[in-house]
Design a protein around this motif. Sequence first.
Motif: not given
Length: 425
Positions: A1-14
């Motif tokens: 099952m696919v979980g909710r996208r981790n937007t916080k980690l994506q923002e940290l990478l940016t």
Amino acid sequence: MVGRRNTKLQELLTEFGYTHAQLADEVNQVAERLFGTPAQCTDRHVRRWISGDVQWPWLRYLLPLQEIFGRSPESMGFTPRRTSRVPVLAPRPAAAPVKEHHPVRRREFIAVGLATVLGLDGIPVQGRLGITDVERIRAIVPALYRHDHQLGGGALHDVAAEALRRVQQALNQCSYGERVERLLYSAMGDLAASAGWFAYDAGRQEEAGRLYSQALQSGMLAADGMLQARVWSNLAMQARLHGRDQEALRIGRAAVGTRQAKNDPWLMTLLHCRQAVGYARTGERIRAERSLARAEKAYDRVQGQPAAWLSFLTPAEIAGLAGAAHHALGKYDRAEQLTADALAMLEPRFERNRVYYTAQRAQALLDGGRVEQAAAAAGTAVGLAGRVQSERVRDKVSALRHQMRRHAHVSTVADFLEQTRPRGA
């Protein structure tokens, strides 16, 4: 099952300017620097964290991520499972990516994460122990020593003591056969001797003595002569630290005479080097020089890799100990030359020894009358000292600075004293 996208980690990478591949490389570099082995992270791992396929990374990935971003797992968008262990790190302000990690941060990180990496929770507390369990316990000491050379005993003695407590619990509460029992006592003694060394380096001499006694007892129960010889060598060092030079020499002679020392050129090299320093401190020049020659002869016979606790014994260490012996004999120019040679040969991983021998060189320069050069070397030693947690090294640097005060009329020394004055002094 696919979980909710981790937007916080994506923002940290940016925010930090990482691509997926770059973050994976950074995780591997931090893991190798702190734990001795890379984490084998790839860009695929990073993509799965961001997509939410993995909501809580393995600790070998999670701990480096905390160090890189200075955030808690939840602040990075991860969701713990009920069984997840949440390592607690003091948060630091978000900033540009830090490639050179501050030594204090690194020590905090290891204090939090090393027990997990060592697998202390995997040591059984009930049931039957086998050879595999002993091998797991044996692996703790080499892992600890990989950090000791860089950080000093002050960063490790609590972790080592906790590991020892768990091994004792396993020995007392589990069942095992006669062969495993002997191996367990040997492994426990190895860990106790290591914990004793870390306590010694951290300035906890009473605790070190207690741990050495425990290691010696374990060595006797395991019939492990190598362990016993090792402990005798450490006890000799401790006696010398307390100014009991004759006692240290007697202990050292007993260790040199053991069958284990005669059969192991690594151990024999170290014992003769330390005896040379002992003889020099008591003014026995001929015996000191003879011990140095015997150390070199023994080192010519070494093969393969030494035991983990002897991994510091390199040509640089031998030169440094020879420098200490010549200094004790009053041969300051020769002591300075040998110590400079030691520093030139010293590998980057031996950060504590670099501080120690930089201070030793400064002392030789000072006692040899080269005050301005001594001030420069002393300044370097003070600058490096903040990298390690070693009360033994701090004491050496502090004593050097105190002696420099006698030459405060020299401008370079006055500058050194002013620049290194303790806060509030």
